[in-house]
Design a protein around this motif. Structure first.
Motif, PDB file in Angstrom:
ATOM      1  N   LYS A   1      -0.907   4.437 -15.434  1.00  0.00           N
ATOM      2  CA  LYS A   1      -1.082   3.666 -14.212  1.00  0.00           C
ATOM      3  C   LYS A   1      -0.701   4.504 -12.995  1.00  0.00           C
ATOM      4  N   PHE A   2      -1.624   4.559 -12.027  1.00  0.00           N
ATOM      5  CA  PHE A   2      -1.386   5.212 -10.740  1.00  0.00           C
ATOM      6  C   PHE A   2      -1.531   4.175  -9.621  1.00  0.00           C
ATOM      7  N   ASN A   3      -0.856   4.424  -8.525  1.00  0.00           N
ATOM      8  CA  ASN A   3      -1.059   3.663  -7.296  1.00  0.00           C
ATOM      9  C   ASN A   3      -1.728   4.576  -6.273  1.00  0.00           C
ATOM     10  N   VAL A   4      -2.753   4.058  -5.612  1.00  0.00           N
ATOM     11  CA  VAL A   4      -3.509   4.844  -4.636  1.00  0.00           C
ATOM     12  C   VAL A   4      -3.266   4.272  -3.252  1.00  0.00           C
ATOM     13  N   ASP A   5      -2.741   5.087  -2.354  1.00  0.00           N
ATOM     14  CA  ASP A   5      -2.538   4.710  -0.952  1.00  0.00           C
ATOM     15  C   ASP A   5      -3.549   5.488  -0.126  1.00  0.00           C
ATOM     16  N   ASN A   6      -4.618   4.807   0.258  1.00  0.00           N
ATOM     17  CA  ASN A   6      -5.726   5.454   0.957  1.00  0.00           C
ATOM     18  C   ASN A   6      -5.477   5.427   2.463  1.00  0.00           C
ATOM     19  N   LYS A   7      -5.088   6.566   3.004  1.00  0.00           N
ATOM     20  CA  LYS A   7      -4.791   6.656   4.432  1.00  0.00           C
ATOM     21  C   LYS A   7      -5.992   7.157   5.246  1.00  0.00           C
TER      22      LYS A   7
ATOM     23  N   GLU B   1      -2.039  17.234 -10.047  1.00  0.00           N
ATOM     24  CA  GLU B   1      -1.516  17.406 -11.395  1.00  0.00           C
ATOM     25  C   GLU B   1      -0.212  16.608 -11.559  1.00  0.00           C
ATOM     26  N   PHE B   2      -0.089  15.930 -12.699  1.00  0.00           N
ATOM     27  CA  PHE B   2       1.090  15.123 -13.002  1.00  0.00           C
ATOM     28  C   PHE B   2       1.580  15.440 -14.414  1.00  0.00           C
ATOM     29  N   LYS B   3       2.876  15.524 -14.565  1.00  0.00           N
ATOM     30  CA  LYS B   3       3.487  15.737 -15.869  1.00  0.00           C
ATOM     31  C   LYS B   3       4.061  14.416 -16.358  1.00  0.00           C
ATOM     32  N   LEU B   4       3.586  13.949 -17.516  1.00  0.00           N
ATOM     33  CA  LEU B   4       4.084  12.685 -18.064  1.00  0.00           C
ATOM     34  C   LEU B   4       5.423  12.881 -18.731  1.00  0.00           C
TER      35      LEU B   4
ATOM     36  N   THR C   1      -2.476   9.278  -0.940  1.00  0.00           N
ATOM     37  CA  THR C   1      -1.279   9.581  -1.728  1.00  0.00           C
ATOM     38  C   THR C   1      -1.449   8.912  -3.089  1.00  0.00           C
ATOM     39  N   ILE C   2      -1.409   9.725  -4.136  1.00  0.00           N
ATOM     40  CA  ILE C   2      -1.555   9.222  -5.505  1.00  0.00           C
ATOM     41  C   ILE C   2      -0.177   9.236  -6.155  1.00  0.00           C
ATOM     42  N   THR C   3       0.276   8.085  -6.637  1.00  0.00           N
ATOM     43  CA  THR C   3       1.608   7.971  -7.232  1.00  0.00           C
ATOM     44  C   THR C   3       1.492   7.593  -8.711  1.00  0.00           C
ATOM     45  N   LEU C   4       2.128   8.413  -9.544  1.00  0.00           N
ATOM     46  CA  LEU C   4       2.212   8.091 -10.970  1.00  0.00           C
ATOM     47  C   LEU C   4       3.269   7.005 -11.147  1.00  0.00           C
ATOM     48  N   ASP C   5       2.823   5.817 -11.553  1.00  0.00           N
ATOM     49  CA  ASP C   5       3.732   4.681 -11.680  1.00  0.00           C
ATOM     50  C   ASP C   5       4.327   4.577 -13.087  1.00  0.00           C
ATOM     51  N   GLY C   6       3.495   4.816 -14.117  1.00  0.00           N
ATOM     52  CA  GLY C   6       4.010   4.698 -15.472  1.00  0.00           C
ATOM     53  C   GLY C   6       2.943   4.973 -16.511  1.00  0.00           C
ATOM     54  N   TYR C   7       3.354   4.934 -17.784  1.00  0.00           N
ATOM     55  CA  TYR C   7       2.396   5.135 -18.871  1.00  0.00           C
ATOM     56  C   TYR C   7       2.837   4.361 -20.101  1.00  0.00           C
TER      57      TYR C   7
END
Length: 418
Positions: A320-326, A414-417, A286-292
């Motif tokens: 910055k992304f957070n990576v939750d490697n399951k 894909e992420f929209k800032l 799970t890739i989470t967009l945390d901020g920019y």
């Protein structure tokens, strides 16, 4: 060169004044217990003295004591403290913690030629005395090689420990030695010192940069096996005066990409957004967009050639992304790539890997988490006139493991800032 550095370096050739004195260590042993009261009392006094001296020997020395030892050992004419910093920096590694407790920048003048080689064959220069603590808070034995190399942007070589400048019982490398395979027992904490020498020419260069970095290695779960890291590598910052320390403190508001960590120049915040929390599934992660953060960037003199193609100013975008490697495979963070689409998708560019803070081999381990930073270099004029009020989108991936195998089957997120 900046006037303050000229004055500081000039002090190497001026009169050095320093206070502080060393103390000789003595060992005593208790006499055998005698029948008379006087002899018993004398024996008890001797035992008390022995215990006090043993305790003193086990304690970390003060900087004045180390400076006095260094001056005497090298037969230096004089020494002078230029700057001392006592606010600790700590790097945590899953139960193992390393801290740079304090450091002192000490000028040393006209010492014996026997000690000149690490000073680039000069007999005057300066030494950074650094105090470290390595602590194992886990319930298992770990192994930690205390190689804390000092680096800076224009340095051609690493500055390593010159342990002959320190008493043997204060040298960190003697307290965590190779003959024990750098063993650190469960619950054990070790404090010791490292000395970094600079000749006057190299000192001028590094001080002109304003700061230097200490590379902090990861701990290891197995002896003589560097394929089982505990936690990840880190970095500490060494400053050379109070102004540099304040600059480092103010730098903490920015994401710690390589630009910030390596002090490549000055950042000025343009726009930022944190706590976004948008998540996408990619492979087993799970890739989470945390901020920019959008920042205006002015590279320093040393780094300027790297950015010479940007004639109209530079804007940096750090995401910055957070990576939750399951999943069951590690995810490599050092070679994860992405594309940034600007001008409503009409233009795009890849992330700049050289500005990433991720060291070679850095991973989000199987079943674990990690932070991921992606950095993009933008033309400031185009950003101001065209891009800043339009959409910014990022296409991230695919994901690879630490053997460069695609673990997301070519898929991207894909992420929209904005």
């Amino acid at each position: 060169m900046n006037k303050k550095w000229m004055l500081l370096l000039g002090a190497l050739l001026a009169v050095f004044v320093i206070g502080g004195c060393g103390s000789d260590s003595k060992e005593a042993s208790a006499d055998e217990e005698e029948s008379s009261a006087e002899e018993t009392t004398a024996s008890e006094n001797n035992e008390d003295k022995t215990n006090e001296e043993t305790t003193a020997d086990s304690k970390a020395a003060t900087f004045p004591e180390l400076i006095d030892y260094m001056k005497t050992t090298t037969d230096a004419e004089e020494t002078k403290v230029f700057y001392e910093h006592t606010e600790p920096q700590t790097h945590e590694m899953e139960g193992v913690a390393v801290s740079l407790d304090a450091y002192s920048l000490v000028g040393i003048k006209d010492f014996h030629t026997d000690f000149s080689i690490p000073f680039d064959d000069e007999t005057s220069g300066a030494v950074i005395l650094a105090k470290y603590t390595v602590e194992n808070d886990s319930d298992k034995e770990v192994f930690y090689m205390p190689r804390f190399d000092l680096t800076y942007s224009s340095g051609l070589v690493y500055n390593n420990d010159y342990k002959e400048l320190l008493p043997e019982d204060q040298q960190l490398f003697e307290k965590l030695p190779p003959d024990t395979k750098y063993s650190l027992k469960a619950g054990e904490s070790i404090t010791g010192f490292v000395a970094y020498p600079f000749g006057t020419a190299e000192l001028e260069t590094v001080m002109g940069e304003g700061s230097a970095l200490i590379e902090v290695p990861a701990a290891q779960a197995k002896a003589a096996d560097f394929g089982n890291p505990i936690g990840k590598e880190g970095k500490f910052t060494i400053n050379f005066d109070e102004a540099g320390a304040k600059e480092t403190e103010s730098n903490k508001e920015f994401y710690q990409d390589a630009v910030s960590i390596e002090n490549m120049g000055d950042k000025k915040m343009i726009e930022q957004k944190e706590g976004i929390g948008e998540s996408k599934e990619l492979g087993d992660a799970t890739i989470t967009l945390d901020g920019y953060q959008f920042t205006e960037f002015k590279p320093n003199e040393i780094e300027a050639p790297r950015f010479e193609n940007f004639k109209n100013g530079i804007a940096l975008l750090t995401v910055k992304f957070n990576v939750d490697n399951k999943g069951s495979a590690n995810i490599a963070l050092d070679n994860l790539r992405s594309n940034l689409y600007v001008n409503d998708g009409a233009q795009y560019q890849m992330n700049e890997g050289m500005l990433s803070p991720h060291d070679y081999g850095e991973i989000a381990s199987a079943g674990g988490t990690g932070e991921l930073f992606q950095v993009y270099v933008l033309d400031k004029e185009q950003y101001d006139k065209i891009w800043k009020d339009k959409a910014f989108n990022i296409e991230l991936g695919p994901l690879y493991d630490d053997n460069a195998k695609d673990v997301s089957k070519g898929k991207k997120a894909e992420f929209k800032l904005k």
